[in-house]
Design a protein around this motif. Structure first.
Motif, PDB file in Angstrom:
ATOM      1  N   TRP A  90       0.932  -1.490   0.464  1.00 12.48           N
ATOM      2  CA  TRP A  90       0.282  -0.337   0.000  1.00 12.48           C
ATOM      3  C   TRP A  90       0.894   1.515  -0.128  1.00 12.48           C
ATOM      4  O   TRP A  90       0.651   2.694  -0.275  1.00 12.48           O
ATOM      5  N   GLN A  91       2.029   1.530   0.682  1.00 18.61           N
ATOM      6  CA  GLN A  91       2.517   2.141  -0.149  1.00 18.61           C
ATOM      7  C   GLN A  91       3.733   3.012  -0.621  1.00 18.61           C
ATOM      8  O   GLN A  91       3.742   3.764  -1.877  1.00 18.61           O
ATOM      9  N   ILE A  92       3.311   1.215  -1.940  1.00 17.70           N
ATOM     10  CA  ILE A  92       3.788   1.477  -3.207  1.00 17.70           C
ATOM     11  C   ILE A  92       2.391   2.058  -4.171  1.00 17.70           C
ATOM     12  O   ILE A  92       2.521   3.018  -5.182  1.00 17.70           O
ATOM     13  N   TYR A  93       1.691   1.823  -3.870  1.00 12.24           N
ATOM     14  CA  TYR A  93       0.166   2.277  -4.265  1.00 12.24           C
ATOM     15  C   TYR A  93       0.075   3.600  -3.590  1.00 12.24           C
ATOM     16  O   TYR A  93      -0.373   4.456  -4.558  1.00 12.24           O
ATOM     17  N   ALA A  94       0.700   4.152  -2.720  1.00 15.36           N
ATOM     18  CA  ALA A  94       0.348   6.075  -2.241  1.00 15.36           C
ATOM     19  C   ALA A  94       1.368   6.461  -2.721  1.00 15.36           C
ATOM     20  O   ALA A  94       1.328   7.652  -3.494  1.00 15.36           O
ATOM     21  N   ASP A  95       2.887   5.619  -3.821  1.00 17.03           N
ATOM     22  CA  ASP A  95       3.743   6.446  -4.450  1.00 17.03           C
ATOM     23  C   ASP A  95       2.867   6.874  -5.989  1.00 17.03           C
ATOM     24  O   ASP A  95       3.147   7.236  -6.364  1.00 17.03           O
TER      25      ASP A  95
ATOM     26  N   ALA B 182       0.875  12.167   3.450  1.00 16.94           N
ATOM     27  CA  ALA B 182       0.874  13.877   4.181  1.00 16.94           C
ATOM     28  C   ALA B 182       2.415  14.470   4.426  1.00 16.94           C
ATOM     29  O   ALA B 182       2.454  15.182   4.320  1.00 16.94           O
ATOM     30  N   PRO B 183       3.142  13.363   4.586  1.00 15.29           N
ATOM     31  CA  PRO B 183       4.273  13.997   4.483  1.00 15.29           C
ATOM     32  C   PRO B 183       4.617  14.756   3.318  1.00 15.29           C
ATOM     33  O   PRO B 183       5.933  15.839   2.828  1.00 15.29           O
ATOM     34  N   ARG B 184       4.211  14.111   1.949  1.00 13.75           N
ATOM     35  CA  ARG B 184       4.225  14.692   0.539  1.00 13.75           C
ATOM     36  C   ARG B 184       3.922  15.815  -0.086  1.00 13.75           C
ATOM     37  O   ARG B 184       3.241  15.575  -0.812  1.00 13.75           O
ATOM     38  N   GLY B 185       2.286  15.756   1.083  1.00 13.83           N
ATOM     39  CA  GLY B 185       0.895  16.811   0.471  1.00 13.83           C
ATOM     40  C   GLY B 185      -0.148  16.492   0.649  1.00 13.83           C
ATOM     41  O   GLY B 185      -1.131  17.300  -0.240  1.00 13.83           O
ATOM     42  N   GLY B 186       0.090  15.242   0.502  1.00 17.56           N
ATOM     43  CA  GLY B 186      -0.922  14.469   0.063  1.00 17.56           C
ATOM     44  C   GLY B 186      -1.942  14.757   1.668  1.00 17.56           C
ATOM     45  O   GLY B 186      -2.285  14.609   2.646  1.00 17.56           O
ATOM     46  N   THR B 187      -3.250  14.535   1.250  1.00 22.40           N
ATOM     47  CA  THR B 187      -4.185  14.171   2.025  1.00 22.40           C
ATOM     48  C   THR B 187      -5.867  13.567   2.132  1.00 22.40           C
ATOM     49  O   THR B 187      -5.799  13.033   0.816  1.00 22.40           O
ATOM     50  N   VAL B 188      -5.447  12.731   2.789  1.00 20.05           N
ATOM     51  CA  VAL B 188      -6.387  11.795   2.410  1.00 20.05           C
ATOM     52  C   VAL B 188      -8.230  11.559   3.862  1.00 20.05           C
ATOM     53  O   VAL B 188      -7.975  12.340   4.910  1.00 20.05           O
TER      54      VAL B 188
END
Length: 383
Positions: free
Chosen positions: A141-146, A178-184
């Protein structure tokens, strides 16, 4: 951790078959299509092992139990399989069910090779009795976030049902974005209808919607209504848990089944072994095999190798996980201890983000893979 003495019945008598238990969801509310694919891989590998002489001249016997996505049913099956004298247990697709099975395996001293469930904490404490082939959720799921960031998405809504698995996925996405400017933006599906989901997406100016919900419902209804809403023509729908992998998804959604990225645990190109197994699985299933069918096959390949090398004693099997070095359909399988994961883990299992090609829905496009840079990628087709 010291290995306890083998339990009664843990060593099978000479001259008998070598029994391996199999946990698979074959009936609702379990994802029966996924269970059918896992079982096809398990059965194909057992047949090939037996055609090659079995384990030390003794044939493998697969003892199958349907979990129906019920943790209590899985625990009862583990108890029964232990009494039947299986050398080990393989399989299971649903993470919450696999977690219950893994806990019971640890308590019983019964080796369990989890083929397909990804929840990081399969057991409360580290255990030597359980190993896993699928990547842990934290990695996939981290890869999916990337991928989401690379595709330009910063405001991501998740339509989520109550579940330890979905809650864990939401947390991994938030921590990665979040650390890279994304919002969930969390949309709790206990309270919202599919129509209300559309209103929330519009109100929050989300650019992506992730389906952290059951299949077929409410996932199918959400996709249909979002795709029909003129306010949401530019929104990307994603399904990291892999719902679009299966033919049932395409059958139920038709053209709406495409361009929905999901996680798939296959390499970009299969090895000769993988290609041969793919052809055999395709014939057995009468459709394209999913990645979970390969996971089922690989589980038996690993267990057969362990049983040939170390016999059928359960304690010796558990001690052998760190010594496994087996060529599987998706790469060389080795188990190690991974930070945050309580079981023996195949750390190098391949991970892709793919979708169904709108031009040809039965073809998958590779959109992102581990190590890809965070820029929009030209889709690669797997044919």
């Amino acid at each position: 951790m010291k290995t306890p003495p083998s339990r009664p019945g843990a060593e099978q008598a000479e001259g008998t078959t070598v029994r391996i238990g199999a946990l698979v969801p074959l009936t609702r509310p379990g994802w029966a299509e996924a269970g059918r694919h896992v079982l096809a891989g398990l059965e194909l590998a057992v047949g090939e092992v037996n055609d090659a002489g079995g384990v030390a001249g003794r044939p493998l016997e697969l003892v199958v139990r349907d979990t129906a996505a019920d943790p209590n049913r899985a625990m009862a099956a583990m108890d029964e399989l232990a009494r039947l004298g299986v050398a080990a247990v393989a399989g299971e697709y649903h993470s919450v069910v696999a977690r219950a099975a893994a806990a019971r395996a640890d308590a019983l001293g019964l080796p369990f090779l989890c083929s397909s469930a990804v929840l990081d904490a399969l057991t409360e404490q580290p255990t030597q009795w359980v190993a896993r082939l699928s990547p842990p959720q934290s990695r996939g799921w981290q890869i999916y976030a990337d991928f989401l960031l690379g595709a330009g998405h910063r405001r991501i809504a998740v339509a989520a049902q109550p579940s330890a698995y979905w809650a864990s996925g939401t947390r991994i996405l938030r921590d990665g974005l979040a650390p890279r400017g994304g919002t969930v933006i969390e949309l709790g599906m206990r309270a919202l209808t599919p129509s209300a989901v559309c209103d929330e997406l519009d109100a929050h100016h989300a650019t992506a919607l992730l389906l952290l919900v059951g299949h077929p419902e409410p996932a199918v209804s959400i996709v249909k209504i979002v795709r029909q809403d003129p306010r949401l023509t530019d929104i990307m729908i994603g399904a990291p848990a892999g719902q679009p992998e299966f033919a049932e998804w395409a059958t139920q959604l038709g053209d709406d089944s495409t361009a929905i990225p999901f996680l798939r645990y296959l390499p970009e190109r299969l090895s000769p072994l993988g290609a041969r197994v793919e052809a055999a699985l395709r014939q057995r299933l009468a459709e394209s095999p999913s990645f979970v069918a390969f996971e089922g096959y690989d589980a038996v390949v690993v267990l057969a190798d362990v049983l040939r090398s170390h016999g059928t004693d359960r304690a010796r099997t558990a001690e052998s996980w760190p010594r496994v070095a087996v060529e599987g359909t998706r790469g060389r399988i080795r188990f190690s201890r991974t930070t945050g994961v309580s079981v023996w883990q195949w750390a190098q299992a391949p991970v892709q983000v793919v979708d169904r090609d709108p031009a040809k829905p039965d073809r998958f496009r590779i959109l992102h893979a581990e190590g890809d840079v965070l820029v929009p990628l030209v889709p690669r087709s797997d044919g």
